[in-house]
Design a protein around this motif. Sequence first.
Motif, short mmCIF file in Angstrom:
data_model
loop_
_atom_site.label_atom_id
_atom_site.label_comp_id
_atom_site.label_asym_id
_atom_site.label_seq_id
_atom_site.Cartn_x
_atom_site.Cartn_y
_atom_site.Cartn_z
N ARG A 197 -12.26 2.37 2.28
CA ARG A 197 -12.66 2.04 0.91
C ARG A 197 -13.02 0.56 0.75
O ARG A 197 -13.11 0.05 -0.37
N GLU A 198 -13.28 -0.13 1.86
CA GLU A 198 -13.73 -1.51 1.80
C GLU A 198 -15.20 -1.55 1.38
O GLU A 198 -16.03 -0.83 1.93
N VAL A 258 -11.87 -1.79 -2.31
CA VAL A 258 -11.16 -2.95 -1.78
C VAL A 258 -12.15 -4.03 -1.38
O VAL A 258 -13.07 -3.79 -0.59
N ALA A 304 -5.26 1.97 7.22
CA ALA A 304 -4.88 3.15 6.42
C ALA A 304 -5.18 4.41 7.21
O ALA A 304 -6.15 4.49 7.96
N MET A 318 0.80 -1.22 0.00
CA MET A 318 0.00 0.00 0.00
C MET A 318 0.84 1.28 0.00
O MET A 318 0.48 2.25 -0.68
N VAL A 359 -10.75 4.28 -5.35
CA VAL A 359 -10.19 3.01 -4.87
C VAL A 359 -11.31 2.20 -4.22
O VAL A 359 -12.11 2.73 -3.44
N SER A 366 -5.14 8.68 3.55
CA SER A 366 -4.81 7.69 2.51
C SER A 366 -5.99 7.49 1.56
O SER A 366 -7.15 7.52 1.98
N GLU A 398 -3.31 -7.66 -3.91
CA GLU A 398 -2.37 -7.11 -2.94
C GLU A 398 -0.93 -7.27 -3.38
O GLU A 398 -0.03 -6.64 -2.82
N PHE A 419 -6.86 4.81 0.51
CA PHE A 419 -7.42 3.52 0.89
C PHE A 419 -8.29 3.60 2.15
O PHE A 419 -8.87 2.61 2.55
N GLU A 444 0.17 4.41 -2.44
CA GLU A 444 -0.09 5.76 -1.90
C GLU A 444 0.85 6.77 -2.55
O GLU A 444 0.44 7.91 -2.84
#
Length: 407
Positions: free
Chosen positions: A189-190, A170, A180, A151, A168, A184, A228, A186, A155
């Motif tokens: 962002r899930e 995930v 994160a 990551m 982004v 970030s 990943e 990320f 970034e």
Amino acid sequence: MARSRGEKEQSFHDKNTGFLKLLQVVSFLVVFVVGVVIGLVTSAHINRHLGAQTETYSFINNFSSSSKETTPPPPPPLEPNYCPAVVQNCEKVDCLSMATFLEPNKNLTHGMSDNELFWRASLVPGTKEYPYERVPKVAFLFMTRGPLPLMPLWERFFQGHDNKLFSVYVHVVPGYRVNASTTSPFYRREIPSQPVSWGSVTLVDAERRLLANALLDFSNERFILLSESCIPVYNFPTVYKYLTGSKYSFVESYDDAGRFGRGRYSRRMLPDIQLYQWRKGSQWFELSRTLAAIIVADVRYYTVFSKYCLPACYPDEHYMATYFNMFHGSLNSNRTVTWVDWSVGGPHPAMYGGENVTEDFVRSIRNNGALCQYNSEMTSICNLFARKFAPTALEPLLELASSVMEF
């Protein structure tokens, strides 16, 4: 002298009349007394209640005076869109505004099932023109089992670039949070995810889930699947221009006559899929918005693959390659933009650690002398990304980022 019959009847009538009058008087007195008793009891109860309230208010006022505090004013009446105090960061939201419709919740949370999500994401506007100034974005779709060890490299890749140009997403184990920082790309962002097992149709489910969540943002125009262990080998401006300027998607699709290609075909797929239509390709795709919406909306062919493409048939290597070959070959370049080394043989590609990462190695991925077609021209830029890289490769990759990858 005896009374006459008429006199006797008159006397009897007079007696009855007197008795009735007496009964009326007695009834009136009873009702009056009962009313007086009820009134006295009620009055006493009210006096006790008012007395208790007076004592309570007196206690509160005395306590407030002694503590030099004033009694708080009564709460205002509830307004439309009122948010209870227990809800944190509650805002008034106009659910029908263009801003809310075009850009969904920034933390990507929702309660839709997959079927509801795919239906919602497959809605395509009938009007080609946009009623606002649209800047196309590239959606980076990360499918991972847990942490993102590379990551920091990503970034750095995104650093300094307007987030209106990229987004982004995930897909991770349900309930897992990527570690994160709040700054970030990320951070939070899930997407709502489901468990995934290698070699099964759940991999395709995860891919479609990523696409569908990204399609909810109408600014997302290109969609690249990553893991990943993937890295960028060019800087962000190069990647952005390359993808948004392409007339075609990048899905590898070829006819493999061997046992790892046509040998995985099942005749139970007839009549929907013929053997000559069967294709194989890399899982790591890049799609235009048009093809992303099409693959999310598909039910018929996805169902065939989920039923009949079973180990040793792997849906993630055949589903999109076959589907686009059958119906949308004119929109596909038939190649991938993610470099992978399969020279070691076996079911998995080579893994590269820190000891393998050198300047010459990264430059060979960027340009190995081969040419590929981009739109109507030939170019030496064929691979924008590469995999698989171990966590130990992070530090040497960061050292080469500015001098070789130019970010």
